[in-house]
Design a protein around this motif. Structure first.
Motif, PDB file in Angstrom:
ATOM      1  N   TYR A  38      21.413  32.103 -39.049  1.00  0.00           N
ATOM      2  CA  TYR A  38      21.407  30.689 -39.414  1.00  0.00           C
ATOM      3  C   TYR A  38      21.837  30.448 -40.853  1.00  0.00           C
ATOM      4  O   TYR A  38      22.633  29.577 -41.134  1.00  0.00           O
ATOM      5  CB  TYR A  38      19.996  30.097 -39.251  1.00  0.00           C
ATOM      6  N   ALA A  39      21.259  31.204 -41.786  1.00  0.00           N
ATOM      7  CA  ALA A  39      21.342  30.766 -43.173  1.00  0.00           C
ATOM      8  C   ALA A  39      21.866  31.796 -44.161  1.00  0.00           C
ATOM      9  O   ALA A  39      22.000  31.478 -45.330  1.00  0.00           O
ATOM     10  CB  ALA A  39      19.970  30.296 -43.621  1.00  0.00           C
ATOM     11  N   LEU A  40      22.126  33.005 -43.727  1.00  0.00           N
ATOM     12  CA  LEU A  40      22.551  34.013 -44.688  1.00  0.00           C
ATOM     13  C   LEU A  40      24.046  34.312 -44.580  1.00  0.00           C
ATOM     14  O   LEU A  40      24.491  35.405 -44.855  1.00  0.00           O
ATOM     15  CB  LEU A  40      21.733  35.297 -44.490  1.00  0.00           C
ATOM     16  N   ASN A  41      24.783  33.344 -44.149  1.00  0.00           N
ATOM     17  CA  ASN A  41      26.227  33.486 -44.096  1.00  0.00           C
ATOM     18  C   ASN A  41      26.764  33.613 -45.529  1.00  0.00           C
ATOM     19  O   ASN A  41      26.547  32.740 -46.361  1.00  0.00           O
ATOM     20  CB  ASN A  41      26.836  32.251 -43.423  1.00  0.00           C
ATOM     21  N   PRO A  42      27.466  34.697 -45.842  1.00  0.00           N
ATOM     22  CA  PRO A  42      27.931  34.896 -47.225  1.00  0.00           C
ATOM     23  C   PRO A  42      28.930  33.857 -47.700  1.00  0.00           C
ATOM     24  O   PRO A  42      29.152  33.713 -48.898  1.00  0.00           O
ATOM     25  CB  PRO A  42      28.572  36.292 -47.174  1.00  0.00           C
ATOM     26  N   ASP A  43      29.544  33.121 -46.764  1.00  0.00           N
ATOM     27  CA  ASP A  43      30.515  32.110 -47.156  1.00  0.00           C
ATOM     28  C   ASP A  43      29.869  30.809 -47.611  1.00  0.00           C
ATOM     29  O   ASP A  43      30.569  29.914 -48.100  1.00  0.00           O
ATOM     30  CB  ASP A  43      31.472  31.813 -45.985  1.00  0.00           C
ATOM     31  N   LEU A  44      28.551  30.687 -47.408  1.00  0.00           N
ATOM     32  CA  LEU A  44      27.865  29.460 -47.789  1.00  0.00           C
ATOM     33  C   LEU A  44      27.300  29.570 -49.197  1.00  0.00           C
ATOM     34  O   LEU A  44      26.798  30.626 -49.582  1.00  0.00           O
ATOM     35  CB  LEU A  44      26.718  29.160 -46.812  1.00  0.00           C
ATOM     36  N   ASP A 272      26.755  33.133 -32.774  1.00  0.00           N
ATOM     37  CA  ASP A 272      26.509  31.775 -33.268  1.00  0.00           C
ATOM     38  C   ASP A 272      25.342  31.191 -32.468  1.00  0.00           C
ATOM     39  O   ASP A 272      25.518  30.371 -31.565  1.00  0.00           O
ATOM     40  CB  ASP A 272      27.783  30.933 -33.098  1.00  0.00           C
ATOM     41  N   LEU A 273      24.128  31.598 -32.824  1.00  0.00           N
ATOM     42  CA  LEU A 273      22.956  31.261 -32.026  1.00  0.00           C
ATOM     43  C   LEU A 273      22.641  29.774 -31.970  1.00  0.00           C
ATOM     44  O   LEU A 273      22.199  29.283 -30.929  1.00  0.00           O
ATOM     45  CB  LEU A 273      21.741  32.043 -32.541  1.00  0.00           C
ATOM     46  N   PRO A 274      22.794  29.000 -33.048  1.00  0.00           N
ATOM     47  CA  PRO A 274      22.545  27.560 -32.917  1.00  0.00           C
ATOM     48  C   PRO A 274      23.409  26.900 -31.845  1.00  0.00           C
ATOM     49  O   PRO A 274      22.930  26.058 -31.087  1.00  0.00           O
ATOM     50  CB  PRO A 274      22.889  27.027 -34.318  1.00  0.00           C
ATOM     51  N   LEU A 275      24.676  27.303 -31.763  1.00  0.00           N
ATOM     52  CA  LEU A 275      25.561  26.723 -30.761  1.00  0.00           C
ATOM     53  C   LEU A 275      25.169  27.163 -29.356  1.00  0.00           C
ATOM     54  O   LEU A 275      25.207  26.358 -28.417  1.00  0.00           O
ATOM     55  CB  LEU A 275      27.006  27.128 -31.063  1.00  0.00           C
TER      56      LEU A 275
END
Length: 308
Positions: A38-44, A272-275
């Protein structure tokens, strides 16, 4: 009917609650840290990751995450799809669902019309050339290997003959090949089901009574036998529309059609678990609605049916 629909609405809410709960804990049970997807995407940026973790309770105990997840789900907040640049899940689904709906609604309507017309015709005139030809061709197409048949259609009509374009979602002409392929594969199921149901209704007393009154054969076939034979056929039709939403991966992959099938496949591949969870929510909702629609259609097609 009003009391019945109110009761079914309560059952739908409870069932949907169980679907969301089961999906949440199944995802939590998989290997790895759920928060990383969810939140540890390095691009964010770091501040965006912190905001997402706080919004969805990813820094809290599991039971608090569950409560936040249920609240978000039933208020329409399905999270962010990091596989789509990132974008809210609801936006991705709202973009892809109509594409799948247009493709499969058109193909299902065409296959239902052809299958029902042929089914009642071959049941009414058993043993003729039409019955053998329709049954053999329909059964052959129905059992065809879908990817190979789709690629064969592309090779013949797009590459060899050059009659139709192929690939992507560019203009209405790109719908012809997938719609024709789906129709050819699907019509036999409706045709054979209609035939079997017609053969049963043709033995009923009301059909014999209609014939005894001297009514024309077309009236007896269409208004008496065929209408009552519709019950199992309509059930199959409605359920096939719902299962097409998540069962469209093969046909959409073959024809490069960017609908929900391809979206689910890409979401699973990229974790992509949220999707994935948002799509499961919608599939569950549509499946529950399908059962209610079938019950209402039963009352319309057969006035003898009553619900308490």
């Amino acid at each position: 009917m009003t009391n019945y629909l109110a009761k079914r609405a309560g059952q739908m809410v409870l069932t949907l609650f169980l679907i969301v709960t089961l999906t949440f804990f199944l995802v939590q049970a998989q290997p790895g840290d759920y928060a990383t997807f969810y939140a540890l995407n390095p691009d964010l940026p770091a501040e965006v990751r912190a905001q997402i973790k706080e919004s969805f309770g990813l820094d809290k105990p599991l039971w608090e995450q569950y409560l936040i997840h249920m609240k978000n789900t039933f208020t329409g907040n399905f999270g962010v799809s990091f596989g789509h640049f990132p974008r809210p899940v609801i936006e991705v689904l709202a973009e892809r669902l109509p594409r799948t709906a247009v493709l499969f609604l058109t193909a299902t309507a065409a296959s239902f019309y052809i299958g029902f017309f042929l089914g009642k015709a071959i049941a009414w005139r058993r043993g003729g050339v039409l019955e053998y030809a329709a049954t053999i061709s329909g059964a052959t197409l129905f059992t065809a290997f879908t990817p190979a048949f789709g690629l064969m259609m592309i090779w013949i009509f797009a590459f060899k003959l050059g009659w139709l374009p192929v690939g992507k979602f560019l203009d209405p002409l790109h719908m012809i090949l997938p719609i024709v392929t789906l129709t050819l594969i699907s019509f036999a199921g409706t045709m054979l089901l209609t035939r079997n149901s017609m053969l049963e209704t043709m033995r009923e007393d009301y059909v014999m009574a209609a014939r005894a009154k001297g009514l024309p054969e077309k009236v007896v076939r269409d208004r008496h036998a065929a209408r009552n034979a519709l019950l199992p056929v309509v059930t199959s039709l409605v359920y096939s529309l719902i299962f097409a939403i998540d069962g469209s991966v093969i046909i959409e992959a073959v024809f490069s059609w960017p609908g929900t099938g391809m979206t689910l496949l890409d979401a699973v591949r990229s974790e992509d678990l949220p999707l994935v969870m948002g799509a499961m929510m919608f599939i569950g909702l549509f499946s529950l609605l399908a059962h209610v629609i079938v019950d209402v259609l039963y009352v319309y097609l057969d006035p003898r049916i009553r619900y308490q």
